[in-house]
Design a protein around this motif. Structure first.
Motif, PDB file in Angstrom:
ATOM      1  N   MET A   1      -5.321  33.111  -9.413  1.00  0.00           N
ATOM      2  CA  MET A   1      -4.383  32.049  -8.923  1.00  0.00           C
ATOM      3  C   MET A   1      -3.037  33.027  -9.136  1.00  0.00           C
ATOM      4  SD  MET A   1      -3.447  30.718 -12.422  1.00  0.00           S
ATOM      5  CE  MET A   1      -2.604  31.934 -13.252  1.00  0.00           C
ATOM      6  N   PHE A   2      -2.212  32.474  -8.343  1.00  0.00           N
ATOM      7  CA  PHE A   2      -0.768  33.053  -8.106  1.00  0.00           C
ATOM      8  C   PHE A   2       0.372  31.928  -8.540  1.00  0.00           C
ATOM      9  CE2 PHE A   2      -3.269  33.197  -4.009  1.00  0.00           C
ATOM     10  CZ  PHE A   2      -3.367  34.735  -3.555  1.00  0.00           C
ATOM     11  N   THR A   3       1.213  33.237  -8.945  1.00  0.00           N
ATOM     12  CA  THR A   3       2.201  33.062 -10.195  1.00  0.00           C
ATOM     13  C   THR A   3       3.355  33.380  -9.220  1.00  0.00           C
ATOM     14  OG1 THR A   3       2.765  32.127 -12.068  1.00  0.00           O
ATOM     15  CG2 THR A   3       1.932  34.317 -11.670  1.00  0.00           C
ATOM     16  N   GLU A   8      11.600  34.694 -10.890  1.00  0.00           N
ATOM     17  CA  GLU A   8      10.857  34.034 -10.161  1.00  0.00           C
ATOM     18  C   GLU A   8      11.355  35.478  -9.397  1.00  0.00           C
ATOM     19  OE1 GLU A   8      12.459  30.659  -9.818  1.00  0.00           O
ATOM     20  OE2 GLU A   8      11.340  29.217 -11.239  1.00  0.00           O
ATOM     21  N   GLN A   9      11.516  36.781  -9.927  1.00  0.00           N
ATOM     22  CA  GLN A   9      11.244  37.619  -8.543  1.00  0.00           C
ATOM     23  C   GLN A   9      10.547  38.192  -7.830  1.00  0.00           C
ATOM     24  OE1 GLN A   9      15.390  38.142  -7.257  1.00  0.00           O
ATOM     25  NE2 GLN A   9      15.033  36.355  -8.610  1.00  0.00           N
ATOM     26  N   GLN A  10       9.022  38.206  -8.259  1.00  0.00           N
ATOM     27  CA  GLN A  10       8.223  39.055  -8.044  1.00  0.00           C
ATOM     28  C   GLN A  10       7.172  37.697  -7.840  1.00  0.00           C
ATOM     29  OE1 GLN A  10       7.388  42.170 -10.584  1.00  0.00           O
ATOM     30  NE2 GLN A  10       7.973  43.096  -9.719  1.00  0.00           N
ATOM     31  N   PHE A  42       3.042  41.562  -5.722  1.00  0.00           N
ATOM     32  CA  PHE A  42       2.311  42.027  -4.452  1.00  0.00           C
ATOM     33  C   PHE A  42       4.078  41.289  -3.908  1.00  0.00           C
ATOM     34  CE2 PHE A  42       1.567  37.265  -4.642  1.00  0.00           C
ATOM     35  CZ  PHE A  42       1.674  37.042  -4.064  1.00  0.00           C
ATOM     36  N   ILE A  43       4.063  42.360  -2.350  1.00  0.00           N
ATOM     37  CA  ILE A  43       4.660  41.600  -1.528  1.00  0.00           C
ATOM     38  C   ILE A  43       4.425  40.556  -0.219  1.00  0.00           C
ATOM     39  CG2 ILE A  43       6.340  42.631  -2.041  1.00  0.00           C
ATOM     40  CD1 ILE A  43       5.082  45.030   0.353  1.00  0.00           C
TER      41      ILE A  43
END
Length: 58
Positions: A1-3, A8-10, A42-43
């Motif tokens: 899952m992505f969040t 909301e900076q990373q 992650f980036i």
């Protein structure tokens, strides 16, 4: 899952895995439900793909 982080900076990947290799156990990976939840920030690279790094780095 992505969040994302609360600010909301990373970007964050949430996944489950085992902290050890248990392929030798009877039933293999699917027979052992001993999984743990992990998070990994992650980036994004310049091509728009995620760069996860090595698990546990973040």
């Amino acid at each position: 899952m992505f969040t994302t982080s609360p600010d909301e900076q990373q970007d964050i990947l949430v996944y489950h895995a085992r902290p050890y290799d248990n392929a030798h156990l009877q039933g293999g990976f699917l027979g052992n439900l001993d999984r743990h939840a992990y998070t990994q920030s992650f980036i994004w690279n310049s091509d728009g793909f995620p760069v996860f790094g090595t698990p546990g780095d973040n």
